[in-house]
Each structure stands twice: as structure tokens, then as C-alpha cells.
Write a protein that holds these residues in place. Structure first.
Motif, PDB file in Angstrom:
ATOM      1  N   ARG A 163       1.781   7.119   0.808  1.00  0.00           N
ATOM      2  CA  ARG A 163       1.517   6.593  -0.543  1.00  0.00           C
ATOM      3  C   ARG A 163       1.914   7.606  -1.610  1.00  0.00           C
ATOM      4  NH1 ARG A 163      -4.066   5.001   2.114  1.00  0.00           N
ATOM      5  NH2 ARG A 163      -3.327   3.173   3.234  1.00  0.00           N
ATOM      6  N   PRO A 202       6.681  10.811  -8.924  1.00  0.00           N
ATOM      7  CA  PRO A 202       7.248   9.557  -8.398  1.00  0.00           C
ATOM      8  C   PRO A 202       8.518   9.181  -9.151  1.00  0.00           C
ATOM      9  CG  PRO A 202       4.902   9.316  -8.897  1.00  0.00           C
ATOM     10  CD  PRO A 202       5.334  10.630  -9.482  1.00  0.00           C
ATOM     11  N   LEU A 203       9.549   8.825  -8.393  1.00  0.00           N
ATOM     12  CA  LEU A 203      10.840   8.491  -9.011  1.00  0.00           C
ATOM     13  C   LEU A 203      11.260   7.047  -8.745  1.00  0.00           C
ATOM     14  CD1 LEU A 203      12.879  11.650  -7.886  1.00  0.00           C
ATOM     15  CD2 LEU A 203      11.689  11.323 -10.065  1.00  0.00           C
ATOM     16  N   GLY A 204      10.671   6.434  -7.717  1.00  0.00           N
ATOM     17  CA  GLY A 204      11.218   5.141  -7.289  1.00  0.00           C
ATOM     18  C   GLY A 204      12.675   5.304  -6.909  1.00  0.00           C
ATOM     19  N   ARG A 257       0.821  -1.201   0.000  1.00  0.00           N
ATOM     20  CA  ARG A 257       0.000   0.000   0.000  1.00  0.00           C
ATOM     21  C   ARG A 257       0.862   1.261   0.000  1.00  0.00           C
ATOM     22  NH1 ARG A 257      -4.297   0.153  -2.243  1.00  0.00           N
ATOM     23  NH2 ARG A 257      -4.633   2.135  -1.182  1.00  0.00           N
ATOM     24  N   ALA A 258       2.085   1.143   0.550  1.00  0.00           N
ATOM     25  CA  ALA A 258       2.978   2.303   0.552  1.00  0.00           C
ATOM     26  C   ALA A 258       3.718   2.443  -0.784  1.00  0.00           C
ATOM     27  CB  ALA A 258       3.985   2.185   1.695  1.00  0.00           C
ATOM     28  N   GLY A 259       3.571   1.457  -1.654  1.00  0.00           N
ATOM     29  CA  GLY A 259       4.228   1.540  -2.953  1.00  0.00           C
ATOM     30  C   GLY A 259       5.635   0.999  -2.961  1.00  0.00           C
ATOM     31  N   GLU A 263       8.227  -2.202  -3.175  1.00  0.00           N
ATOM     32  CA  GLU A 263       8.251  -3.556  -3.710  1.00  0.00           C
ATOM     33  C   GLU A 263       9.449  -4.353  -3.202  1.00  0.00           C
ATOM     34  OE1 GLU A 263       9.192  -0.716  -4.902  1.00  0.00           O
ATOM     35  OE2 GLU A 263       9.366  -0.771  -7.086  1.00  0.00           O
ATOM     36  N   HIS A 266      14.395   4.901  -4.378  1.00  0.00           N
ATOM     37  CA  HIS A 266      15.064   3.917  -3.525  1.00  0.00           C
ATOM     38  C   HIS A 266      15.823   2.894  -4.367  1.00  0.00           C
ATOM     39  CE1 HIS A 266      11.060   2.528  -4.606  1.00  0.00           C
ATOM     40  NE2 HIS A 266      11.465   1.288  -4.453  1.00  0.00           N
ATOM     41  N   PHE A 311       6.283   8.243  -1.110  1.00  0.00           N
ATOM     42  CA  PHE A 311       7.319   7.209  -1.124  1.00  0.00           C
ATOM     43  C   PHE A 311       7.996   7.142  -2.493  1.00  0.00           C
ATOM     44  CE2 PHE A 311       9.134   3.041  -1.705  1.00  0.00           C
ATOM     45  CZ  PHE A 311       9.994   3.024  -0.619  1.00  0.00           C
ATOM     46  N   PHE A 316      16.715  -4.166  -7.804  1.00  0.00           N
ATOM     47  CA  PHE A 316      15.840  -3.313  -8.613  1.00  0.00           C
ATOM     48  C   PHE A 316      16.452  -3.132  -9.997  1.00  0.00           C
ATOM     49  CE2 PHE A 316      15.162  -1.942  -4.167  1.00  0.00           C
ATOM     50  CZ  PHE A 316      13.828  -2.312  -4.027  1.00  0.00           C
ATOM     51  N   TYR A 323      16.818   6.271 -12.272  1.00  0.00           N
ATOM     52  CA  TYR A 323      15.820   7.263 -12.716  1.00  0.00           C
ATOM     53  C   TYR A 323      15.920   8.527 -11.858  1.00  0.00           C
ATOM     54  CZ  TYR A 323      11.399   9.071 -14.486  1.00  0.00           C
ATOM     55  OH  TYR A 323      10.432   9.844 -15.077  1.00  0.00           O
ATOM     56  N   HIS A 349      15.892  -0.006 -12.274  1.00  0.00           N
ATOM     57  CA  HIS A 349      16.148   1.257 -11.580  1.00  0.00           C
ATOM     58  C   HIS A 349      16.294   2.458 -12.485  1.00  0.00           C
ATOM     59  CE1 HIS A 349      20.590   1.705 -12.391  1.00  0.00           C
ATOM     60  NE2 HIS A 349      20.330   0.522 -12.895  1.00  0.00           N
ATOM     61  N   ALA A 350      16.657   2.237 -13.742  1.00  0.00           N
ATOM     62  CA  ALA A 350      16.888   3.369 -14.647  1.00  0.00           C
ATOM     63  C   ALA A 350      15.606   3.828 -15.344  1.00  0.00           C
ATOM     64  CB  ALA A 350      17.942   2.995 -15.688  1.00  0.00           C
ATOM     65  N   GLU A 351      14.521   3.121 -15.097  1.00  0.00           N
ATOM     66  CA  GLU A 351      13.251   3.464 -15.754  1.00  0.00           C
ATOM     67  C   GLU A 351      12.317   4.152 -14.771  1.00  0.00           C
ATOM     68  OE1 GLU A 351      11.836  -0.335 -16.978  1.00  0.00           O
ATOM     69  OE2 GLU A 351      13.739  -0.827 -17.973  1.00  0.00           O
ATOM     70  N   ALA A 352      11.342   4.864 -15.307  1.00  0.00           N
ATOM     71  CA  ALA A 352      10.317   5.471 -14.452  1.00  0.00           C
ATOM     72  C   ALA A 352       9.581   4.362 -13.708  1.00  0.00           C
ATOM     73  CB  ALA A 352       9.350   6.277 -15.290  1.00  0.00           C
ATOM     74  N   PRO A 353       9.183   4.621 -12.455  1.00  0.00           N
ATOM     75  CA  PRO A 353       8.470   3.579 -11.723  1.00  0.00           C
ATOM     76  C   PRO A 353       7.129   3.270 -12.363  1.00  0.00           C
ATOM     77  CG  PRO A 353       8.447   5.651 -10.514  1.00  0.00           C
ATOM     78  CD  PRO A 353       9.357   5.850 -11.674  1.00  0.00           C
TER      79      PRO A 353
END
Lengths: 166, 558
Positions: free
Chosen positions: B404, B341-343, A146-148, A150, B345, B407, A158, B185, A161-165
Motif C-alpha cells: 500500500r 506517491p507518483l502513480g 487496497r493496494a492503490g 485503479e 504506472h 505501489f 490513465f 507525473y 497521468h500527468a497529475e499527482a495521484p
């Protein structure tokens, strides 16, 4: 070499050391050494309520709190003193205790603790329990989706990692 | 007391000691490698696959807090309040009026502090090695970049360094052995921000494998090098030099072996070491030479604790320079939230870097350079616990909702700058505090003067500007060296030089007086560089010193 990670860790340690002193000061003379912790689950569920994901008590955060505090007499004293304060605030508005209140009334009392004078009992109790509650709750993989998040980091890593989430 | 005999005894197994042990052993020299800490097993000790991974930091088996003491830190001055460490949720990290001692950050274990290092693999800026002749500060290196270059290349090939193809500052005789890692990213956003400011931002040179190499797998970008690499793709000494040294058949390793002092003999020669093992038993080991590589805090301590009637001021301290010129990690980190959002982490820590201010004269009106790099992983913003406690304010439904939304949006820019020596920064023996063996502890004296703080101020302002240009101007946390002492890179306490009156060791790391005593850690650095991470230089110097030692041994010239 490893650098800035430990800066943050140490910074947390300084804060904790300061709070330890504060804890001793604010609960030193209180008569709460055997006060029951019945307010704790409701209090933690006010900090982390249930919505489309579980609440603090759904994830067993209250039980973790008590387990951890049972290993530290000072920590347990803080929880008991804080619980006593929560119940006393509830009684001021006619309830038997904090856990008897409806959610919005609980939020009023928690907000009072969150904005109390620094180093006062309710503020020290709030700051410490807030941090510990989030630490326990978000260390549970059930909270991650729920917090996003993974994770955990391994074994998959990951590779995207170089791509948009997504 | 038992006594063994070896050709060379190496004390300390980190970047300097582990590398020297390999370089000697592969030349056929019988080496005893003594390490105060235990070994680590990457596959079982680093628990990044566990649910509670984020609440655990590097799993130190030997606590480092309290191994050294620290003299009272300087009083903070309101004119530098802009450099105070703070967090939007927690407030000031150091609410006091003196600089706080947050501890010298290091690892006691086989592989030393490379076990928890990020793994940046930097060569020194050539002009940062001439700080005295060019600017009248610190001291010149008695070895220049050209002489070190072959050793840099050798280390890069041994540990597997991935880096960019072009480097206009640091001439290369051959490309990096591995292609550079792609920017994450999040780091791509920092690259855009730097471009807007007219700054460069390129792939960093990293001791993390971008392809399988030497029997080790490629990195999978988990972002947690500093918690210990469970895949062994990070080029720490325990998975590179030490197994290679053991494979020669010439290297004996004893862990949990704490050296008490170095013994001296006739003719200005050292004869061996006395150490205790994990059971508390005392041993003596004899050697034709001794190499000390305990780091810039513990190496001077061991030399000073090795004083005897023949060297009453401490071993190798004829110049009075042992412990002087302590240099630390002048660092700054700003973290902000990006709009999208960037991810963030995900990815390799410190994968991108800006070298534009690395030259010693690159910062206007300030001597000494610095660098800027992507730092969200080193700021430990890689999981939900840290977001919940450091990034997102409040509590209740609003907090869950904000988690949410926010993050993966944190971006951090970190800076490390030149640390110049000053008379108030040094290491000595604590007159009161002793360790479990009754040996005086090292006492750290650290002082940042105004010139250092001007450089730090430039680092902070530029970090903020880069974050803002990157779309992460909503800054929620900053911390740096001004109000908290917590170095990871330490240098300079056994300076190398050609003048025995002004230095401790010669250009090959050999004591000016004790002709079979060598030092191969960053204590020999005459200057710190403009923010370069030191491990690659330590390793290059260690190979160079070890080869010199081996050549002397073969000529009977020790």
C-alpha cells in the motif's frame, strides 16, 4: 522496438530454470509423493494474511495453487514436500500439523523457511510459493483497491497521468 | 508445386517489409507480401482489459524461443561486477559465470516486431552516421541525414508521430505532425532530476497518437505499449503501412508463409522464392524483384540458406560480409523507489528522453553515444503483481502494508548506447540445429568487448545519478546487456556501402551482384546510432529503396 520488458521476463526465466534444477535436487528422493496438502491454506494465509483486505485463501489462492500444480508432477511434488516439511516443523513443537498452530507460531516456521539455506527444500518451497502466491493474489481485482491500483489498463487508460495521484 | 507471378515479392512484414510493400504498391506495382507468422487482431488479441493482464506478456502466437541458436557466451569478469543484473528480492538474475542467453526478442507476425515495440520514433544523429571517417570504427553510412530527411518526414506523417517542436541536433524541414505528449507525473520527477544534474530531459518522439489521427484514436496512457496496443493508436506496421498497402489493390498478403530460399536465374538476377504455407504445402512465387526484410538475424540466414551452385557462399555474399558486423542492443535499466506517491504506472512509456550524450563523442574518452529515458513501463513496473514480486520484500502483514505504501512509487531510468561491430559478433548457420523444414537455424555470436562495457558502465552510473537526483535513489533492481543477451534492436549483418568488397548492398539496399535483390531492414545499417530506436530509420530507408526499385522497374533497369 520493444526492449527492456523482455529483459525482466527472461531474468525471471533464468531464475525459474535454476529453481527447477533445485526442485529436482531437493525433492528427488523424498517420500512425499502422496503427502496431503492440508498445511497449504494456512501456510498461504501466513504469506498473505487477512487484515482489512482478504487473505490468500479468501481469494482462492490455495485452490489456484492446487489446480496449477495438478498440471505439473514436479510442481505437485514440491508442494507436497513443502507441506510435509511444514507439518514436521510443527510437530517439533508439539502440534499435530502446521494448520493447528496459532498465527505467531506459523510465522516462526515460515521465517525459518524464508531464511533457510539457498537450494534447501524449505527455501526452494518458500521462494516458489511466495512468488506464485503474490502473482495469483494480486492478479485478482479484489486486491487492487487496497493496494492503490485503479486498473486494469484498458479500456479507461490513465488520462490523469500527468497529475499527482489522488 | 504452384507458381504465382508478381512484380515484386517482399519477404517479411515488419518495419522494413511492410513499409516497402506499401511504397511499391502505391506506385502501381503488384506486390506479394510473405509473412512467416499469423495476423494479430488488436481488438481481440491484446487483453489489457482482463483481470490477469499483468501475468500475460505480449500474446505471441509463434514462440520465438529456440528459433535461433546462440554460440557460447563470454565469461564474466569480476571487474565488471557493477554491471551485473540484480533485484533486491530475487538476488542476481544471472547467478552463473558466463553471460546468459535470454533470447533474441522479436515477434513473428504480420507487422513484425513493431507489434510489441514501444514506438519510439527516432531520427539518427547525423554525426553517428560517420563513425568510420570520424573515429575509425564501424562504417560510414553511404547516405547522409539530409538525403534521409524527406523520408523521415514522410514516415512521421504516415504513422502519426508526436514530438517536440525544437530539435537542435536533427534538423527538420517541417514540424512533427502531432504535438508532443505531456510528461507523466513520474517522468516530471526525472525531468527535475536531470535539471539538477545540468542535463536536458525533453518529450520523446513517439509513434503514439497525441490526438486522433488518420482514423485512429488518441492514446489514453495505459502504459502497456509492449503488450500490444488494443486501441491502434500506436503506429505499428499492421495498423499503418499494411492497411494502406492493401487499400491500393496492388498488395497480396500471405501469412504463415515461410520462405525456404530465394531462387536465382541468369544474368545475376533472382527469379523468385520457394515457400511453404501453414499446411506444409510448398509454393513457388516468381517476381521481377525480391525484397528481403526479415531482420538482422533472419535476413542473413535466408541469404546463406539460399546458396546454390551459382552462389555457393550464400546469396549476395560475394564479399563474405553476409552475417558479419552484428550489432545488438547495449542497454541498461535502473529502478528505484521515490519518496512520494507518483502513480508511476500511468502514462506513455518512454515519454521523456535525455539526448545529451547521444553524439558519438559526447561521452568523455569513449567512442559512441547513448541516451537516457523514462523506463518504468518498459521495466514492466505497471501493476501490483510486479510490485509484489519484484519491489516489495518480505511476506505477511508487513508485505501487504508495504504494498500500500510503495505501489506507484517506482521510477526507472533506461539507457541504450551505441553498439559497435567487432569480429566476434556475427550470424552464421548452425551446423547442427535445423528448423521444422530442415533448414539450418541462424546461430548468433555475440561479444561485448571492454570498450562496449566502458560505455555501458557510463550508462549505468549516469542512470543511477539521474534516479538519485530525481528522488528515487533507493534502487531495488538493475539489469543490462553485460550478463544477459536479449537484444530487441539488431543491426548490421548485410551492411550497405559503396564498395562491393566491404559491403553487401549498395546505398539503395540493392545487392551489389544480384541487381533485382534488395534488403530493407536494419541489417543494412553500417552503425547502430547512439541509442536511437531504429524503426523510423528502417521505414525511411525502406521507402527510399522501394522508390528506387520502382523507378528502375519503370525504366526496365532491374
Amino acid at each position: 522496438m520493444r526492449r527492456r520488458l523482455f529483459l525482466a521476463v527472461a531474468a525471471g526465466w533464468v531464475l525459474l530454470a535454476q529453481k527447477r534444477r533445485s526442485v529436482a535436487a531437493v525433492i528427488g528422493g523424498s517420500r512425499s509423493s502422496a503427502y496431503p496438502l492440508t498445511a497449504l491454506p494456512a501456510y498461504l494465509d501466513t504469506i498473505i494474511p487477512r487484515d482489512n483486505s482478504g487473505s490468500a485463501s479468501d481469494f482462492g489462492v490455495d485452490r489456484q495453487f492446487i489446480d496449477q500444480a495438478s498440471r505439473s508432477r514436479q510442481h505437485m511434488r514440491l508442494l507436497r514436500a513443502g507441506s510435509k516439511w511444514l507439518d514436521s516443523e510443527a510437530r517439533k513443537i508439539g502440534a499435530g500439523g502446521f494448520s493447528d498452530l496459532d498465527p505467531s507460531s506459523r510465522e516462526v516456521i515460515v521465517e525459518r523457511a524464508a531464511t533457510a539455506r539457498i537450494r534447501s527444500l524449505p527455501r526452494v518451497f518458500f521462494d516458489r510459493t511466495r512468488r506464485d502466491a503474490f502473482r495469483a493474489y494480486y492478479a485478482d481485482p479484489l486486491s487492487w483497491e487496497r493496494a492503490g491500483y485503479e486498473g486494469p489498463p484498458q479500456p479507461k487508460g490513465f488520462p490523469d497521468h500527468a497529475e499527482a495521484p489522488r | 508445386m504452384t507458381a504465382d507471378a508478381f512484380d515484386v515479392i517482399v519477404i517479411g512484414s515488419g518495419a522494413g517489409g511492410g513499409t516497402a510493400a506499401w511504397a511499391l504498391a502505391e506506385r502501381g506495382i503488384a506486390v506479394l507480401l510473405l509473412e512467416a507468422g499469423p495476423p494479430y487482431d488488436p481488438f481481440s488479441d491484446y487483453r489489457l482489459d482482463q483481470p490477469d493482464w499483468e501475468t500475460q506478456h505480449f500474446p505471441a502466437k509463434v514462440p520465438t524461443k529456440g528459433r535461433q541458436t546462440t554460440a557460447r557466451m563470454q565469461r564474466l569478469n569480476a571487474k565488471w561486477d557493477d554491471l551485473r543484473s540484480w533485484n533486491r528480492v530475487r538476488g542476481r538474475y544471472n547467478p552463473g559465470d558466463h553471460r546468459a542467453d535470454w533470447g533474441y526478442s522479436h515477434v513473428v507476425g504480420l507487422g513484425g516486431s513493431t507489434l510489441h515495440f514501444t514506438g519510439e520514433a527516432h531520427r539518427m544523429h547525423p554525426r553517428a552516421m560517420q563513425m568510420h571517417s570520424r573515429f575509425g570504427v564501424a562504417a560510414d553510412w553511404p547516405v547522409d541525414y539530409a538525403a534521409l530527411e524527406p523520408f523521415y518526414l514522410e514516415v512521421e506523417r504516415l504513422i502519426g508521430v508526436a514530438g517536440p517542436t525544437d530539435d537542435p541536433i536533427r534538423p527538420r524541414s517541417a514540424p512533427f505532425p502531432l504535438p508532443a505528449h505531456p510528461l507523466s507525473y513520474g517522468s516530471q520527477k526525472i525531468a527535475v532530476g536531470c535539471q539538477k544534474l545540468g542535463l536536458s530531459f525533453t518529450a520523446n518522439a513517439r509513434a503514439a497518437l497525441s490526438q486522433p489521427y488518420d482514423g485512429r484514436p488518441a492514446c489514453n496512457y495505459c502504459g502497456n505499449c509492449t503488450r500490444g496496443c488494443p486501441r491502434t493508436d500506436k503506429g505499428s506496421v499492421d495498423v499503418t503501412f499494411i492497411p494502406k498497402a492493401v487499400a491500393t489493390g496492388n498488395c497480396t498478403i500471405r501469412t504463415e508463409a515461410t520462405v525456404l530460399h530465394i531462387e536465382t536465374g541468369p544474368d545475376d538476377r533472382v527469379s523468385g522464392v520457394v515457400y511453404i504455407d501453414a499446411t506444409g504445402a510448398t509454393h513457388m512465387a516468381k517476381g521481377d524483384a525480391v525484397v528481403v526484410a526479415c531482420g538482422a538475424v533472419e535476413t542473413p540466414r535466408l541469404l546463406l540458406n539460399s546458396a546454390n551452385p551459382h552462389t555457393s557462399d550464400g546469396l549476395g555474399n560475394e564479399s563474405g560480409q553476409v552475417g558479419r558486423h552484428f550489432m545488438e542492443t547495449l542497454s541498461w535499466t535502473s529502478s528505484g523507489l521515490h519518496d512520494e506517491p507518483l502513480g508511476s504506472h500511468r502514462g506513455l512509456p518512454s515519454d521523456g528522453i535525455c539526448w545529451d550524450f547521444n553524439a558519438p563523442d559526447a561521452i568523455p574518452d569513449i567512442v559512441g553515444g547513448c541516451r537516457f529515458s523514462a523506463a518504468v513501463h518498459e521495466a514492466d513496473l505497471t501493476g501490483p503483481v510486479k510490485y509484489a514480486t519484484r519491489v516489495v520484500q518480505g511476506w505477511g502483514r508487513q508485505h501487504k502494508q508495504a504494498m500500500r505504501e510503495k505501489f506507484g512509487r517506482a521510477l526507472s531510468v533506461g539507457a541504450i548506447g551505441e553498439s559497435l561491430p567487432n569480429p566476434k559478433s556475427f550470424i552464421d548457420l548452425d551446423p547442427k540445429e535445423k528448423d521444422g523444414q530442415g533448414q539450418p537455424k541462424a546461430r548468433i555470436h555475440s561479444h561485448l568487448d571492454d570498450e562496449e562495457l566502458k560505455r555501458l558502465s557510463f550508462m549505468a552510473k549516469t542512470s543511477r545519478a539521474i534516479l538519485k537526483a530525481s528522488g528515487a535513489g533507493d534502487i531495488f533492481e538493475e539489469y543490462g546487456a553485460y550478463d544477459g543477451f536479449q537484444p530487441t534492436h539488431v543491426f548490421g549483418t548485410c551492411r550497405m556501402g559503396t564498395n562491393p568488397e566491404e559491403s553487401v548492398v549498395d546505398p539503395y539496399g540493392r545487392s551489389h551482384r544480384w541487381r533485382n535483390l534488395f534488403i530493407t531492414d536494419a541489417s543494412v545499417f553500417p552503425s547502430s546510432g547512439g541509442g536511437e530506436s531504429p524503426s523510423l530509420t528502417i521505414e525511411a530507408l525502406a521507402i527510399r529503396s522501394a522508390r528506387h526499385l520502382a523507378d528502375r522497374a519503370k525504366r526496365g533497369a532491374l
